[in-house]
Design an enzyme around this catalytic site. Structure first.
Site, PDB file in Angstrom:
ATOM      1  N   LYS A   1       2.799  -3.026   6.437  1.00  0.00           N
ATOM      2  CA  LYS A   1       2.640  -2.737   4.962  1.00  0.00           C
ATOM      3  C   LYS A   1       3.874  -2.557   4.120  1.00  0.00           C
ATOM      4  CE  LYS A   1      -1.691  -3.817   3.060  1.00  0.00           C
ATOM      5  NZ  LYS A   1      -2.027  -4.413   1.963  1.00  0.00           N
TER       6      LYS A   1
ATOM      7  N   SER B   1       0.575  -1.525   0.441  1.00  0.00           N
ATOM      8  CA  SER B   1       0.048   0.352  -0.208  1.00  0.00           C
ATOM      9  C   SER B   1       0.577   1.227   0.084  1.00  0.00           C
ATOM     10  CB  SER B   1      -0.984   0.514   0.871  1.00  0.00           C
ATOM     11  OG  SER B   1      -1.622   1.208   1.502  1.00  0.00           O
TER      12      SER B   1
ATOM     13  N   TYR C   1      -1.808  -0.195   9.940  1.00  0.00           N
ATOM     14  CA  TYR C   1      -1.604  -0.613   8.619  1.00  0.00           C
ATOM     15  C   TYR C   1      -0.148  -0.433   8.098  1.00  0.00           C
ATOM     16  CZ  TYR C   1      -3.329  -1.100   3.773  1.00  0.00           C
ATOM     17  OH  TYR C   1      -4.022  -1.170   2.410  1.00  0.00           O
TER      18      TYR C   1
END
Length: 305
Positions: A159, A142, A155
């Site tokens: 990632k 991401s 997150y």
């Protein structure tokens, strides 16, 4: 591009980007194991792929634990006899700023994204090495993992770890003919629909069926989930047999190769650096051009406002 005879697993493929990946791989000739925690979504995806003439089997499981990863590989082998491609797409969000993020918020996201990628890739690598015919492991990253993003400690960290694992595994699996790459996608999904600068344009495109504006597709690299799927098919194919250890961005009309972290500026001091010496030269030396951080805010053209 043909993937006839190949067998792929796509985690988190009941909907959204994962479903687009599974459909594209099946359309290219691969047999696909569709995975999701939602049994109805799995059944619907399998039916959609088979109705279009593809081959698919379903596996309902929450990635993270070793047992789930091994069952996904076992499903591929039972249904289609082998495993050639793994796409680790499954993920969840628990967005909070640092001072409000709980242990549970952090652990849940890291378990699915980071540990889930690890356990699934390990199980796939074991099978691919046993087969002795190489393979493709495609990890989904991401922009948040490349640059950081407000409210996404868990997150972004997961990632970023995925990109690091791609580089590490590319080294470890090279002799086995297994390539490992990280894909950094941007697409109109349930998550990006909530971004205020994007929301009205995505809503209008969905209402009318018209393409997203050119500035969104090019400048922001934002398109449909189908726009991302071509890169997955390419990386799964023999055409990408020499592409490994890379982080590759795609979205809308944009395809990009992300740079790996590297030293940007270097200075030397005989005998080493004291705190005072660093302070004296920082702003005119190594720190003269600091790196940016965070995903840049969308730049909406005046004509589109």
């Amino acid at each position: 591009m043909e993937l006839n005879g190949k067998v792929a697993i796509v985690t988190g493929s009941g909907r959204g980007l994962g479903l687009a990946y599974a459909r594209a791989l099946a359309a290219a000739g691969a047999a696909v194991v569709v995975n999701d925690v939602d049994a109805q979504a799995v059944d619907a995806a399998v039916e959609q792929i088979t109705a279009a003439g593809g081959r698919a089997a379903g596996a309902v499981a929450a990635v993270g634990e070793t047992a789930a990863a091994e069952e996904l590989v076992a499903t591929a082998v039972r249904a289609f006899g082998r495993l050639d491609v793994l796409v680790t797409n499954a993920g969840i969000l628990r967005d909070r700023v640092l001072w409000k993020m709980t242990d549970e918020d952090f652990d849940a996201v890291v378990k699915v994204h980071l540990r889930g990628t690890f356990t699934c890739a390990r199980a796939a690598a074991v099978r691919m090495r046993e087969q002795g015919e190489g393979g493709r492991i495609i990890l989904i990253g991401s922009p948040a993992g490349q640059r950081g993003n407000f409210g996404q400690t868990n997150y972004a960290a997961a990632k970023a770890g995925i990109a690091a694992m791609a580089r590490t595994w590319a080294l470890e699996l090279a002799r086995s003919g297994i390539t490992v790459n990280a894909v950094v996608p941007v697409a109109a999904t349930e998550m990006t629909k909530t971004i205020p600068a994007f929301a009205p344009f995505i809503a209008e495109s969905e209402r009318t069926g018209a393409p997203l504006p050119k500035w969104l597709r090019r400048d922001e690299g934002l398109g449909t989930v189908e726009d991302v799927a071509g890169l997955i098919t390419f990386l799964a194919s023999d055409a990408a047999k020499d592409v490994t250890g890379q982080a590759i961005g795609i979205g809308g009309d944009r395809l990009a190769l992300w740079a790996h972290p590297k030293e940007k500026a270097v200075a030397f001091a005989d005998g080493g650096w004291s705190a005072e010496a660093i302070a004296a030269q920082w702003h005119t030396g190594v720190g003269a051009e600091p790196e940016t951080y965070g995903i840049p805010a969308p730049d909406v053209p005046e004509a589109a406002k």
